[in-house]
Design an enzyme around this catalytic site. Structure first.
Site, mmCIF file in Angstrom:
data_model
loop_
_atom_site.group_PDB
_atom_site.id
_atom_site.type_symbol
_atom_site.label_atom_id
_atom_site.label_comp_id
_atom_site.label_asym_id
_atom_site.label_seq_id
_atom_site.Cartn_x
_atom_site.Cartn_y
_atom_site.Cartn_z
ATOM 1 N N ASP A 154 0.741 -1.180 -0.042
ATOM 2 C CA ASP A 154 0.288 -0.054 -0.064
ATOM 3 C C ASP A 154 0.799 1.338 -0.060
ATOM 4 O OD1 ASP A 154 0.766 -0.555 2.457
ATOM 5 O OD2 ASP A 154 -0.907 0.107 3.584
ATOM 6 N N THR A 202 2.564 -8.523 -0.788
ATOM 7 C CA THR A 202 2.737 -8.408 0.571
ATOM 8 C C THR A 202 2.343 -10.073 1.210
ATOM 9 O OG1 THR A 202 1.790 -7.652 2.844
ATOM 10 C CG2 THR A 202 0.493 -7.354 0.984
ATOM 11 N N ILE A 203 3.128 -10.291 2.208
ATOM 12 C CA ILE A 203 2.567 -11.504 3.035
ATOM 13 C C ILE A 203 1.268 -11.349 3.671
ATOM 14 C CG2 ILE A 203 4.871 -12.538 2.893
ATOM 15 C CD1 ILE A 203 4.842 -11.681 5.966
ATOM 16 N N ASP A 204 1.232 -10.010 3.847
ATOM 17 C CA ASP A 204 -0.066 -9.782 4.953
ATOM 18 C C ASP A 204 -1.274 -10.091 4.211
ATOM 19 O OD1 ASP A 204 2.067 -9.157 6.585
ATOM 20 O OD2 ASP A 204 1.811 -6.598 6.046
ATOM 21 N N ARG A 244 0.654 -7.264 10.382
ATOM 22 C CA ARG A 244 0.413 -5.859 10.600
ATOM 23 C C ARG A 244 -1.088 -5.758 11.386
ATOM 24 N NH1 ARG A 244 1.431 -1.529 6.049
ATOM 25 N NH2 ARG A 244 -0.044 -2.699 5.091
ATOM 26 N N GLU A 286 0.161 -10.597 14.920
ATOM 27 C CA GLU A 286 0.906 -9.420 15.869
ATOM 28 C C GLU A 286 -0.047 -8.114 16.074
ATOM 29 O OE1 GLU A 286 4.144 -8.289 13.431
ATOM 30 O OE2 GLU A 286 2.897 -7.538 11.894
ATOM 31 N N ARG A 323 4.488 -21.337 26.496
ATOM 32 C CA ARG A 323 5.517 -20.975 25.771
ATOM 33 C C ARG A 323 5.104 -19.976 24.618
ATOM 34 N NH1 ARG A 323 7.774 -22.332 29.824
ATOM 35 N NH2 ARG A 323 9.238 -24.181 30.197
ATOM 36 N N HIS A 366 10.625 -12.984 10.774
ATOM 37 C CA HIS A 366 11.160 -12.691 9.262
ATOM 38 C C HIS A 366 11.307 -14.119 8.399
ATOM 39 C CE1 HIS A 366 11.514 -8.747 10.883
ATOM 40 N NE2 HIS A 366 11.321 -8.332 9.537
ATOM 41 N N ARG A 380 8.884 -14.533 5.567
ATOM 42 C CA ARG A 380 8.910 -13.583 4.391
ATOM 43 C C ARG A 380 10.314 -14.264 3.518
ATOM 44 N NH1 ARG A 380 9.019 -7.399 6.310
ATOM 45 N NH2 ARG A 380 10.929 -7.476 5.205
HETATM 46 O O1 F6P Z 1 4.265 -6.061 5.750
HETATM 47 C C1 F6P Z 1 4.916 -7.118 5.862
HETATM 48 C C2 F6P Z 1 5.572 -7.054 7.141
HETATM 49 O O2 F6P Z 1 6.412 -8.402 7.150
HETATM 50 C C3 F6P Z 1 4.639 -7.216 8.229
HETATM 51 O O3 F6P Z 1 3.728 -8.411 8.379
HETATM 52 C C4 F6P Z 1 5.412 -6.814 9.235
HETATM 53 O O4 F6P Z 1 4.570 -6.341 10.377
HETATM 54 C C5 F6P Z 1 6.399 -5.856 9.105
HETATM 55 O O5 F6P Z 1 6.359 -6.149 7.361
HETATM 56 C C6 F6P Z 1 7.552 -6.050 9.361
HETATM 57 O O6 F6P Z 1 8.418 -4.972 9.037
HETATM 58 P P1 F6P Z 1 10.125 -5.016 8.933
HETATM 59 O O7 F6P Z 1 10.662 -5.849 7.805
HETATM 60 O O8 F6P Z 1 10.484 -3.660 8.965
HETATM 61 O O9 F6P Z 1 10.511 -5.593 10.376
#
Ligand code: F6P
Length: 371
Positions: free
Chosen positions: A109, A131-133, A177, A228, A272, A278, A281
């Site tokens: 976006d 985006t993975i989101d 996000r 998150e 736990r 990451h 991603r």
């Molecule tokens: O928008 C993709 C994303 O991986 C979100 O899920 C996450 O909140 C954010 O980016 C993390 O960003 P960064 O790579 O700056 O830590």
């Protein structure tokens, strides 16, 4: 025809598949020259570009990340290296200097918002949703999402066995996000007992109640999937970091640990928390994401050839189409509460951490579930 290609914002599995799709199609079918722009909009500002030949686009389909590099803080309308100055005119001039007839922006976006600004100045741009989101407005799927869901599902599967062995409550915190798509889809795929998403506020008491109920039924472990961006009733999202100069400076993270603290006092189980972070991603895209990214890249090339600029490639009702940038820029696509996947989770006994949440859908359209 000379076409620039850039990847902006956070990286995502499938970026290289789009670069490959758009580059090969532009060269093969439209006899275009393709210029790769390095590190997203930063490359346009700092004038770092290189030709992308057919061979550069070969052998990258399965590779994670982006061969062009990316930046999630470079914005020509507010350039962080020059006191947030507006350098968009310089960028426009540079694009003219190197003879760009069109630009492909592969991003989320934030990137679509920048693309919209440049398009309004007269630049001929086509966007590709990344985006993975899976939270981009206008498209029901972004590439990268399926890979992230697969990775998190694998995490749940692995957590399941150790949770069972130790009779523990296990929390897994996902990215995503402000929307809960990854948590919801992976949670259903992995059979999580509780799924906590930003769209439905949870209460720690209700989450603990589910754990205790399971315990009473002889199920001595519980798997909790938490996005998150999830928040407790009346509470705020948990912020991990503020990234200065980023168009979207808030980085969420840590809500799993907060929930863990709350559950420690309300259940007898050991708790736990695991954060795949990451890893969601990184690495090779799934077959679905490779297909989707390739199709998006080829469709973007076709849009350029047809002169359909100022639009982002989109998937709607499982068909390719496009939406204007202004409909996408700086917006978030949340999960509708009547979404079939929420109904599916609810109907199979999964808790959303809110005892008052109900969602009785007798029959629902299934087409949204898969796409
Ligand atoms: O928008 C993709 C994303 O991986 C979100 O899920 C996450 O909140 C954010 O980016 C993390 O960003 P960064 O790579 O700056 O830590």
């Amino acid at each position: 025809m000379r076409v620039g290609v850039l990847t902006g914002g956070g990286d995502c599995p499938g970026l290289n598949a789009v670069i490959r799709g758009v580059t090969k199609c532009l060269i093969l079918q439209h006899r275009a020259e393709v210029i790769g722009i390095e590190d997203g909009f930063l490359g346009l500002i700092e004038r770092r570009t290189r030709p992308l030949h057919y061979r550069d686009a070969s052998g990258i389909l399965t590779r994670g990340g982006t061969i062009l590099g990316t930046s999630n803080i470079a914005n020509p309308f507010s350039y962080y290296k020059r006191d947030d100055a507006d350098v968009s005119e310089e960028v426009f001039e540079y694009a003219r200097l190197i003879g760009l007839d069109a630009l492909v922006v592969i991003g989320g976006d934030g990137s679509m918002s920048i693309a919209n600004g440049l398009a309004q100045m007269g630049m001929q741009i086509v966007g590709v949703p990344k985006t993975i989101d899976n939270d981009l407005v206008g498209t029901e799927r972004t590439f990268g999402f399926d890979t992230a869901v697969s990775i998190v599902t694998d995490v749940i599967d692995r957590i399941h066995t150790t949770a069972q062995s130790h009779d523990r409550v296990m929390i897994i915190e996902t990215m995503g996000r402000y929307a809960g798509w990854i948590a919801l889809y992976a949670g259903v795929a992995g059979g999580a007992d509780i799924i906590l998403i930003p769209e439905i506020e949870y209460s720690v008491e209700d989450v603990a109640w589910v754990c205790l109920q399971r315990e009473a039924r002889g199920q001595h472990f519980t798997i909790i999937m938490i996005a998150e961006g999830a928040r407790a009733k009346g509470g705020d999202m948990v912020v991990k970091q503020i990234v200065e100069n980023s168009p979207d400076p808030v980085r969420l993270g840590g809500v799993g640990k907060v929930l863990e603290q709350g559950l420690r006092t309300q259940t007898d189980s050991e708790v736990r928390t695991t954060i795949p972070g990451h890893m969601q991603r990184g690495g090779t895209p799934t077959a679905y994401d490779r297909d989707l990214a390739t199709v998006f890249g080829v469709y973007a090339a076709a849009m350029i050839a047809e002169g359909r600029f100022g639009h982002m490639v989109a998937l709607q009702n499982n068909r390719l189409t496009s939406v204007p940038f202004e409909e996408v820029a700086n917006k978030t696509r949340m999960i509708p509460l009547d979404h079939p996947m929420i109904a599916t989770a609810h109907a199979t006994g999964t808790s959303f951490g809110a005892r008052d949440f109900d969602c009785r859908i007798e029959s629902f359209h299934m087409e949204d579930v898969v796409t």
